[in-house]
Design a protein around this motif. Sequence first.
Motif, PDB file in Angstrom:
ATOM      1  N   GLY A   1       0.779  -1.227   0.000  1.00 12.91           N
ATOM      2  CA  GLY A   1       0.000   0.000   0.000  1.00 12.91           C
ATOM      3  C   GLY A   1       0.811   1.277   0.000  1.00 12.91           C
ATOM      4  O   GLY A   1       0.247   2.371   0.101  1.00 12.91           O
ATOM      5  N   VAL A   2       2.136   1.167  -0.128  1.00 12.25           N
ATOM      6  CA  VAL A   2       2.998   2.354  -0.162  1.00 12.25           C
ATOM      7  C   VAL A   2       3.959   2.198  -1.340  1.00 12.25           C
ATOM      8  O   VAL A   2       4.511   1.122  -1.561  1.00 12.25           O
ATOM      9  CB  VAL A   2       3.788   2.537   1.149  1.00 12.25           C
ATOM     10  CG1 VAL A   2       4.578   3.847   1.120  1.00 12.25           C
ATOM     11  CG2 VAL A   2       2.858   2.505   2.350  1.00 12.25           C
ATOM     12  N   MET A   3       4.162   3.298  -2.065  1.00 17.95           N
ATOM     13  CA  MET A   3       4.971   3.219  -3.282  1.00 17.95           C
ATOM     14  C   MET A   3       5.623   4.563  -3.598  1.00 17.95           C
ATOM     15  O   MET A   3       5.026   5.619  -3.373  1.00 17.95           O
ATOM     16  CB  MET A   3       4.074   2.817  -4.461  1.00 17.95           C
ATOM     17  CG  MET A   3       4.763   2.819  -5.810  1.00 17.95           C
ATOM     18  SD  MET A   3       3.583   2.716  -7.177  1.00 17.95           S
ATOM     19  CE  MET A   3       4.702   2.881  -8.575  1.00 17.95           C
ATOM     20  N   HIS A   4       6.830   4.508  -4.133  1.00 19.48           N
ATOM     21  CA  HIS A   4       7.457   5.704  -4.699  1.00 19.48           C
ATOM     22  C   HIS A   4       6.895   5.876  -6.113  1.00 19.48           C
ATOM     23  O   HIS A   4       7.450   5.353  -7.082  1.00 19.48           O
ATOM     24  CB  HIS A   4       8.975   5.568  -4.728  1.00 19.48           C
ATOM     25  CG  HIS A   4       9.631   5.997  -3.458  1.00 19.48           C
ATOM     26  ND1 HIS A   4       9.634   7.313  -3.036  1.00 19.48           N
ATOM     27  CD2 HIS A   4      10.279   5.294  -2.505  1.00 19.48           C
ATOM     28  CE1 HIS A   4      10.271   7.404  -1.885  1.00 19.48           C
ATOM     29  NE2 HIS A   4      10.666   6.195  -1.528  1.00 19.48           N
ATOM     30  N   ALA A   5       5.801   6.611  -6.208  1.00 17.06           N
ATOM     31  CA  ALA A   5       5.110   6.785  -7.486  1.00 17.06           C
ATOM     32  C   ALA A   5       5.270   8.191  -8.040  1.00 17.06           C
ATOM     33  O   ALA A   5       4.508   8.608  -8.906  1.00 17.06           O
ATOM     34  CB  ALA A   5       3.615   6.465  -7.312  1.00 17.06           C
ATOM     35  N   CYS A   6       6.264   8.930  -7.533  1.00 15.60           N
ATOM     36  CA  CYS A   6       6.461  10.291  -8.025  1.00 15.60           C
ATOM     37  C   CYS A   6       7.925  10.647  -8.239  1.00 15.60           C
ATOM     38  O   CYS A   6       8.241  11.795  -8.537  1.00 15.60           O
ATOM     39  CB  CYS A   6       5.814  11.296  -7.057  1.00 15.60           C
ATOM     40  SG  CYS A   6       5.396  12.875  -7.820  1.00 15.60           S
TER      41      CYS A   6
ATOM     42  N   HIS B   1       2.800  10.368 -13.184  1.00 15.55           N
ATOM     43  CA  HIS B   1       3.070  10.434 -11.754  1.00 15.55           C
ATOM     44  C   HIS B   1       1.822  10.046 -10.962  1.00 15.55           C
ATOM     45  O   HIS B   1       0.694  10.346 -11.348  1.00 15.55           O
ATOM     46  CB  HIS B   1       3.522  11.842 -11.364  1.00 15.55           C
ATOM     47  CG  HIS B   1       4.827  12.215 -11.994  1.00 15.55           C
ATOM     48  ND1 HIS B   1       6.031  12.184 -11.308  1.00 15.55           N
ATOM     49  CD2 HIS B   1       5.146  12.598 -13.254  1.00 15.55           C
ATOM     50  CE1 HIS B   1       7.006  12.545 -12.127  1.00 15.55           C
ATOM     51  NE2 HIS B   1       6.497  12.801 -13.309  1.00 15.55           N
ATOM     52  N   HIS B   2       2.046   9.353  -9.850  1.00 15.78           N
ATOM     53  CA  HIS B   2       1.009   8.877  -8.931  1.00 15.78           C
ATOM     54  C   HIS B   2       0.221   7.693  -9.525  1.00 15.78           C
ATOM     55  O   HIS B   2      -0.808   7.311  -8.988  1.00 15.78           O
ATOM     56  CB  HIS B   2       0.048  10.006  -8.519  1.00 15.78           C
ATOM     57  CG  HIS B   2       0.708  11.081  -7.712  1.00 15.78           C
ATOM     58  ND1 HIS B   2       0.013  11.871  -6.818  1.00 15.78           N
ATOM     59  CD2 HIS B   2       1.992  11.488  -7.636  1.00 15.78           C
ATOM     60  CE1 HIS B   2       0.856  12.740  -6.249  1.00 15.78           C
ATOM     61  NE2 HIS B   2       2.066  12.518  -6.738  1.00 15.78           N
ATOM     62  N   HIS B   3       0.706   7.119 -10.608  1.00 11.23           N
ATOM     63  CA  HIS B   3       0.103   5.918 -11.178  1.00 11.23           C
ATOM     64  C   HIS B   3       0.750   4.696 -10.533  1.00 11.23           C
ATOM     65  O   HIS B   3       1.948   4.712 -10.228  1.00 11.23           O
ATOM     66  CB  HIS B   3       0.339   5.891 -12.693  1.00 11.23           C
ATOM     67  CG  HIS B   3      -0.423   4.828 -13.421  1.00 11.23           C
ATOM     68  ND1 HIS B   3      -0.036   3.507 -13.435  1.00 11.23           N
ATOM     69  CD2 HIS B   3      -1.559   4.890 -14.161  1.00 11.23           C
ATOM     70  CE1 HIS B   3      -0.891   2.798 -14.152  1.00 11.23           C
ATOM     71  NE2 HIS B   3      -1.824   3.613 -14.604  1.00 11.23           N
ATOM     72  N   PRO B   4      -0.001   3.606 -10.290  1.00 10.62           N
ATOM     73  CA  PRO B   4       0.593   2.427  -9.640  1.00 10.62           C
ATOM     74  C   PRO B   4       1.666   1.726 -10.469  1.00 10.62           C
ATOM     75  O   PRO B   4       2.361   0.860  -9.944  1.00 10.62           O
ATOM     76  CB  PRO B   4      -0.612   1.502  -9.406  1.00 10.62           C
ATOM     77  CG  PRO B   4      -1.681   1.998 -10.317  1.00 10.62           C
ATOM     78  CD  PRO B   4      -1.460   3.467 -10.453  1.00 10.62           C
ATOM     79  N   ARG B   5       1.829   2.121 -11.730  1.00 10.68           N
ATOM     80  CA  ARG B   5       2.905   1.564 -12.546  1.00 10.68           C
ATOM     81  C   ARG B   5       3.939   2.629 -12.924  1.00 10.68           C
ATOM     82  O   ARG B   5       4.718   2.444 -13.862  1.00 10.68           O
ATOM     83  CB  ARG B   5       2.341   0.902 -13.813  1.00 10.68           C
ATOM     84  CG  ARG B   5       1.567  -0.390 -13.539  1.00 10.68           C
ATOM     85  CD  ARG B   5       1.337  -1.158 -14.813  1.00 10.68           C
ATOM     86  NE  ARG B   5       2.592  -1.563 -15.449  1.00 10.68           N
ATOM     87  CZ  ARG B   5       2.668  -2.084 -16.675  1.00 10.68           C
ATOM     88  NH1 ARG B   5       1.557  -2.250 -17.392  1.00 10.68           N
ATOM     89  NH2 ARG B   5       3.835  -2.422 -17.186  1.00 10.68           N
ATOM     90  N   PHE B   6       3.961   3.723 -12.174  1.00  8.03           N
ATOM     91  CA  PHE B   6       4.954   4.767 -12.442  1.00  8.03           C
ATOM     92  C   PHE B   6       6.371   4.221 -12.269  1.00  8.03           C
ATOM     93  O   PHE B   6       6.673   3.516 -11.318  1.00  8.03           O
ATOM     94  CB  PHE B   6       4.750   5.951 -11.484  1.00  8.03           C
ATOM     95  CG  PHE B   6       5.841   6.989 -11.587  1.00  8.03           C
ATOM     96  CD1 PHE B   6       5.786   7.968 -12.559  1.00  8.03           C
ATOM     97  CD2 PHE B   6       6.932   6.965 -10.721  1.00  8.03           C
ATOM     98  CE1 PHE B   6       6.804   8.917 -12.663  1.00  8.03           C
ATOM     99  CE2 PHE B   6       7.944   7.906 -10.818  1.00  8.03           C
ATOM    100  CZ  PHE B   6       7.877   8.888 -11.792  1.00  8.03           C
ATOM    101  N   ASP B   7       7.230   4.556 -13.205  1.00  5.65           N
ATOM    102  CA  ASP B   7       8.662   4.289 -13.119  1.00  5.65           C
ATOM    103  C   ASP B   7       9.326   5.210 -14.134  1.00  5.65           C
ATOM    104  O   ASP B   7       8.644   5.847 -14.940  1.00  5.65           O
ATOM    105  CB  ASP B   7       8.976   2.819 -13.425  1.00  5.65           C
ATOM    106  CG  ASP B   7      10.284   2.354 -12.813  1.00  5.65           C
ATOM    107  OD1 ASP B   7      11.063   3.222 -12.349  1.00  5.65           O
ATOM    108  OD2 ASP B   7      10.554   1.133 -12.811  1.00  5.65           O
ATOM    109  N   PHE B   8      10.639   5.311 -14.108  1.00  7.97           N
ATOM    110  CA  PHE B   8      11.321   6.241 -14.996  1.00  7.97           C
ATOM    111  C   PHE B   8      12.610   5.630 -15.511  1.00  7.97           C
ATOM    112  O   PHE B   8      13.126   4.647 -14.958  1.00  7.97           O
ATOM    113  CB  PHE B   8      11.602   7.572 -14.297  1.00  7.97           C
ATOM    114  CG  PHE B   8      12.427   7.442 -13.041  1.00  7.97           C
ATOM    115  CD1 PHE B   8      13.811   7.404 -13.106  1.00  7.97           C
ATOM    116  CD2 PHE B   8      11.822   7.347 -11.790  1.00  7.97           C
ATOM    117  CE1 PHE B   8      14.586   7.271 -11.959  1.00  7.97           C
ATOM    118  CE2 PHE B   8      12.581   7.221 -10.636  1.00  7.97           C
ATOM    119  CZ  PHE B   8      13.972   7.180 -10.717  1.00  7.97           C
ATOM    120  N   ASP B   9      13.132   6.214 -16.592  1.00  2.00           N
ATOM    121  CA  ASP B   9      14.396   5.760 -17.159  1.00  2.00           C
ATOM    122  C   ASP B   9      15.531   6.231 -16.247  1.00  2.00           C
ATOM    123  O   ASP B   9      15.738   7.431 -16.065  1.00  2.00           O
ATOM    124  CB  ASP B   9      14.570   6.332 -18.569  1.00  2.00           C
ATOM    125  CG  ASP B   9      15.735   5.684 -19.315  1.00  2.00           C
ATOM    126  OD1 ASP B   9      16.791   5.457 -18.686  1.00  2.00           O
ATOM    127  OD2 ASP B   9      15.594   5.417 -20.520  1.00  2.00           O
TER     128      ASP B   9
END
Length: 406
Positions: free
Chosen positions: A111-116, A377-385
């Motif tokens: 229930g906790v994620m780095h989504a930003c 951002h703030h999406h449960p599948r957020f990630d970045f290059d």
Amino acid sequence: MVSTFPSASADLSRVRQDILSLHPQIIEWRRLIHQKPELGFKEEITSEFISQKLSEWGIEHQTGIAKTGIVATIKGSKSASDRRVLAIRADMDALPIQELNQVSYCSQHDGVMHACGHDGHTAIALGTAKYLQEHRDRFAGTVKFIFQPAEEGPGGAKPMIEAGVLKNPDVDAIIGLHLWNNLPLGTVGVRAGALMAAVESFHCTILGKGGHGAIPHQTVDSVVVAAQVVNALQTIVARNVNPIDSAVVTVGELHAGTKGNVIADTARMSGTVRYFNLELKGFIQQRVEQVIAGICQSQGASYDLEYWGLYPPTINDAEMAELVQSVAAEVVETPLGIVPECQTMGGEDMSYFLQEVPGCYFFLGSANPQKDLAYPHHHPRFDFDETALAMGVEIFVRCVEKYLNS
């Protein structure tokens, strides 16, 4: 690992190669932080990890500021007539979101994620600190690193300022970045003036008189009143705000009633207000209440309104924005490169730091659709290059050298 950086001068190439050699470690730190996400003012694991790294590198720092915040200081050994202090700010909190990414470094906290991207911000700041500590002979003055809790709310910048993080030594200027999936990898969004909006919120309860749905004349229908209020609030931006100025009034929640043939006696709504122009502070709040009061009076209802400000607009100093833009142009030389008109109605409590000292907050493009790394951002599948991590370190390092050695 293949670098996507362009060619550079001899001096730039030296800095870049040093940072690229550090890049795998920066990725490792980012992924470790990503696996242990923590909400605002609860970043104990993250704070301990940062402190361990700073201690390992012999960097002087203080912990426990505004609960979990950290401030680290690195003094350059290069001589200069004017020894200034430049601060670098990085936020480190996560969001209450269940991660859906299938990656080896997926969140281990349900229930906790780095989504930003805050895990990346922290890793970039750590990479910058390690590099500068190892190359103190390349800059004069002092760099102060501010690892801030609770940007997502309720806000850690203000309590850190109140705790004195901009003092002893006094900060002359501040910079910070936000990894930004609204821009492609290899771009930087930077501009003077307003970059991000003020954030204000409200809760309103419409108090009517309930009754039978078939006998409406005996009631004051809170749903009808609320519906008129929602529509009328849109006229504030459409008819009361200068069309040259951008503003938003959004009602995001509306709750009323329990059954189709029962007229509800109360309706509750919540919303957000955004704007760039500081002259609008207080004005939209006043108009929101005037609209609600007028409609309620005309319908025989009453209301209870709570309205509060969260963050002011994020406004960049012109000279500091020029500094960041000049440095970024040396780091990202893609067809897009610098995006000077990049703005968003999103809010940031970096704004409080920028109210205290001149500074610049900028967006570092991090989206790569070819790698399926473009979720918002703030999406449960957020990630970045993660290539952007080394780019962020280089921009920070170059800003330090250019600002403190000038």
